[in-house]
Each structure stands twice: as C-alpha cells, then as structure tokens.
Design an enzyme around this catalytic site. Structure first.
Site, PDB file in Angstrom:
ATOM      1  N   ARG A  52      -4.920   1.550  -5.434  1.00 37.09           N
ATOM      2  CA  ARG A  52      -4.169   0.948  -4.326  1.00 37.09           C
ATOM      3  C   ARG A  52      -4.205  -0.567  -4.380  1.00 37.09           C
ATOM      4  O   ARG A  52      -5.163  -1.152  -4.863  1.00 37.09           O
ATOM      5  CB  ARG A  52      -4.697   1.440  -2.987  1.00 37.09           C
ATOM      6  CG  ARG A  52      -6.161   1.107  -2.784  1.00 37.09           C
ATOM      7  CD  ARG A  52      -6.815   1.914  -1.718  1.00 37.09           C
ATOM      8  NE  ARG A  52      -6.954   3.272  -2.185  1.00 37.09           N
ATOM      9  CZ  ARG A  52      -7.550   4.240  -1.534  1.00 37.09           C
ATOM     10  NH1 ARG A  52      -8.076   4.016  -0.380  1.00 37.09           N
ATOM     11  NH2 ARG A  52      -7.634   5.449  -2.024  1.00 37.09           N
TER      12      ARG A  52
ATOM     13  N   ASP B 186     -10.360  -0.779   6.073  1.00 36.63           N
ATOM     14  CA  ASP B 186     -10.973   0.236   6.932  1.00 36.63           C
ATOM     15  C   ASP B 186     -11.777  -0.446   8.028  1.00 36.63           C
ATOM     16  O   ASP B 186     -12.591  -1.340   7.737  1.00 36.63           O
ATOM     17  CB  ASP B 186     -11.926   1.129   6.132  1.00 36.63           C
ATOM     18  CG  ASP B 186     -11.215   2.029   5.144  1.00 36.63           C
ATOM     19  OD1 ASP B 186     -10.150   2.566   5.498  1.00 36.63           O
ATOM     20  OD2 ASP B 186     -11.729   2.193   4.027  1.00 36.63           O
TER      21      ASP B 186
ATOM     22  N   ASP C 113      -6.780  -1.586   0.641  1.00 30.17           N
ATOM     23  CA  ASP C 113      -7.323  -0.609   1.579  1.00 30.17           C
ATOM     24  C   ASP C 113      -8.153  -1.385   2.586  1.00 30.17           C
ATOM     25  O   ASP C 113      -9.069  -2.117   2.201  1.00 30.17           O
ATOM     26  CB  ASP C 113      -8.189   0.411   0.835  1.00 30.17           C
ATOM     27  CG  ASP C 113      -8.687   1.537   1.722  1.00 30.17           C
ATOM     28  OD1 ASP C 113      -8.011   1.853   2.721  1.00 30.17           O
ATOM     29  OD2 ASP C 113      -9.743   2.104   1.401  1.00 30.17           O
TER      30      ASP C 113
ATOM     31  N   ARG D 190       0.842  -1.205   0.000  1.00 29.03           N
ATOM     32  CA  ARG D 190       0.000   0.000   0.000  1.00 29.03           C
ATOM     33  C   ARG D 190       0.872   1.248   0.000  1.00 29.03           C
ATOM     34  O   ARG D 190       1.795   1.374   0.792  1.00 29.03           O
ATOM     35  CB  ARG D 190      -0.903   0.002   1.243  1.00 29.03           C
ATOM     36  CG  ARG D 190      -1.655   1.295   1.513  1.00 29.03           C
ATOM     37  CD  ARG D 190      -2.821   1.494   0.559  1.00 29.03           C
ATOM     38  NE  ARG D 190      -3.408   2.819   0.695  1.00 29.03           N
ATOM     39  CZ  ARG D 190      -4.484   3.101   1.411  1.00 29.03           C
ATOM     40  NH1 ARG D 190      -5.089   2.167   2.087  1.00 29.03           N
ATOM     41  NH2 ARG D 190      -4.949   4.324   1.439  1.00 29.03           N
TER      42      ARG D 190
END
Length: 159
Positions: free
Chosen positions: A92, A97, A95, A83
């Site tokens: 990317r 989250d 990711d 990343r």
C-alpha cells in the site's frame, strides 16, 4: 484536547515521502495539531512476503475532534495518497491506523481502539515507545514491557 496516536505505514511509491506527506496532511486537520513524530523504521511486511519492506512511524496528535471524525480524516488522507484496499495485508501507498485515542475504548463496526493488533507488532510498539515511553495500552499493559517480549530485531531505524 485528546491525545491520539496514529500508526503510519507505507511500502509503495517512495514510502518515506508518503509518510512525510501524510504528516503534513495531518497538520492540516482542523482542531488538531501534530505534537510528536517518531523516527521512521523499516520493517518486514505482515502477510504476503512477496512485497517490499515497509516504512513505519507513529505520530502523536492533540485533537478536539471525536475518534470517528479523526478516522474520517485519516481515511481521506490515505485515499488522497492513492490507497487501494484490494488484498488484506497487501502492499500500500499509505496505511494510517488510530492506535490510541485518549483513554477511550471503542469497539464498533468502523473502529477498534486500542488498535486490535498493536500489542503484537514491533513496528508499532518501538516508534510508540520512542515518543510515549510511559504508554499503557488499556487492557493490555505497558508498551515498554510488550516491546521487550516482542521480536523487534528486524526493525531498522531510518531517520
């Protein structure tokens, strides 16, 4: 144990493989187990449109760790998978989250839970609803209701 929900996204270097490797890496996090994984969905990028489509999913974890420690681990997984944080909403490899962490509401310089934009993103709501159909986002409402309002028609279920 705390239930945590992690959103996964990738649009570089074989995105489906990136998500699968990330899920395996999350299984290695101490005092944490992967409980459920949603299907994978292809979605259009948010932000610059001159990038490949994304593959997205959501994972449910049971963890004894704090939200900040889980954040340390997911950021380490992102870094291990190449990343780079160059362009906001740019392409990317991975990711990750933290979308929800139990019923906690966290707002500090490192972490915002519930994730600040999750209620606006079909690529988060659809896979989250798949594995947690009764999900309520604190201060926002039921994921199933938000999903009906959200435009998720561009999502394509992959696996």
């Amino acid at each position: 144990m705390t239930k945590a929900y992690i959103g996964l996204g990738s649009n570089l270097d074989d995105p489906q493989s990136q998500l699968k490797k990330a899920i395996i890496a999350m299984e290695m996090v101490p005092s944490t187990s992967v409980v459920k994984t949603s299907s994978f969905y292809r979605s259009k990028p948010v932000g610059p449109q001159d990038q490949p489509d994304y593959v997205n999913a959501v994972v449910e974890l049971d963890t004894e760790l704090s939200a900040s420690v889980v954040l340390d681990y997911v950021q380490a997984i992102e870094n291990e998978q190449g990343r780079e944080r160059k362009i906001k909403w740019g392409a990317r490899t991975l990711d990750l989250d933290i979308l929800l962490f139990g019923d906690e509401i966290i707002n500090n310089n490192r972490l915002q839970i519930p994730h600040v934009e999750m209620h606006n993103r079909g690529f988060v709501l659809l896979p989250l609803n798949e594995i947690f159909p009764d999900c309520m986002i604190p201060g926002v409402g039921a994921v199933s209701s938000l999903l009906q309002e959200d435009n998720a028609e561009d999502l394509v279920k992959l696996i």
